[in-house]
Write an enzyme that holds these catalytic residues in place. Sequence first.
Site, mmCIF file in Angstrom:
data_model
loop_
_atom_site.group_PDB
_atom_site.id
_atom_site.type_symbol
_atom_site.label_atom_id
_atom_site.label_comp_id
_atom_site.label_asym_id
_atom_site.label_seq_id
_atom_site.Cartn_x
_atom_site.Cartn_y
_atom_site.Cartn_z
ATOM 1 N N SER A 193 15.672 54.636 4.242
ATOM 2 C CA SER A 193 15.798 53.186 4.253
ATOM 3 C C SER A 193 16.468 52.747 5.553
ATOM 4 C CB SER A 193 16.569 52.711 3.021
ATOM 5 O OG SER A 193 16.487 51.306 2.876
ATOM 6 N N GLU A 200 7.213 53.183 5.229
ATOM 7 C CA GLU A 200 7.420 52.721 3.856
ATOM 8 C C GLU A 200 8.180 51.404 3.906
ATOM 9 O OE1 GLU A 200 10.440 52.547 1.921
ATOM 10 O OE2 GLU A 200 11.726 53.087 3.605
ATOM 11 N N HIS A 247 10.915 53.848 -1.201
ATOM 12 C CA HIS A 247 11.823 53.359 -2.238
ATOM 13 C C HIS A 247 11.188 53.538 -3.623
ATOM 14 C CE1 HIS A 247 13.643 51.531 1.295
ATOM 15 N NE2 HIS A 247 14.711 51.266 0.573
#
Length: 317
Positions: free
Chosen positions: A112, A213, A287
Amino acid sequence: MGKVKPKRLEKGDTIGIVAPASPHYNRSDIFRGIETLEEWGYKVIVGKNVHNKHEYLAGTDKERADDFNAMFANEDVDAVFVTHGGYGSARMLRYIDFDLVRQNPKIFIGYSDITSIHLAIQKYTNLVSFHGPGMAGFNPEELSEYRREYLFKAIAQQEPIGEIRKANDKKWINMIRKGDAEGQLTGGNLTLVCGSLGTPYEIDTKGKILFLEEVWAEPWNIDHMFTHLYNAGKLQEAAGIVIGECTDCGPKKHDPGFHVTFSLEDILYEFIEPLEIPAIHGLPIGHTKELATLPMGVDAYLDATNKKLFVTESGVR
């Protein structure tokens, strides 16, 4: 500068915990993660600033970077795990001692917001780092068997991970463009990859397998970021492209100023298909509950025709 690999993680090794981004909400999340690591047979050292809070950050930029540098300088520490992501990693890059990191290669893992640190490490040290879960989620409620399996395949064994398989046979991997490609893995969270452009830490995609992502982004946000990557030439330079599941990336509220019908898939096809680069969408690399850990900077093989990604080189020695 040649590729640098950290030593594989073994029972009895010491793991240092840092918080490079957002603060934790509950201290018990950290305590549970520490207990899990100790139950697995590891020793744990917690950075002195891990429990700090500076507004929406886990301490000031200097405090967070000091913990990071201290863990790489500590000869007793074998691996550095983050608590979680959130926001703020890019703010501390100016304080990281990359010479220290290069001279003391260790496992570094997170995802992330931690993408910012991974890209900087790749740029300045060539150290293989790991796009994988934060330790605040290391507990029976959140750590699935799939997550745990790929975590240890990546950081605790000297054999290549091999195929990044679907976590669930009911899941679907979509082929955007057929073909195959080989190259080193790079990428991470789409927002943070875009945020690297125009900085000293800018992502290098030339001849590489680019994985991306995202979470909680509406299609127009995705469109904006893919436009940015395209205009910067980063999509065109990649040898292959892998898109993760992109959790909750649909419209949040249907109250547009003008009618919008683009879906996430529409955007992926519009930007990627004309490039004639092998590409797939849907692997568990973001995620999602079933997150696969990926070593960044190692060789990989993308067989887009058969919708498969293989990590063909170990990330540890």
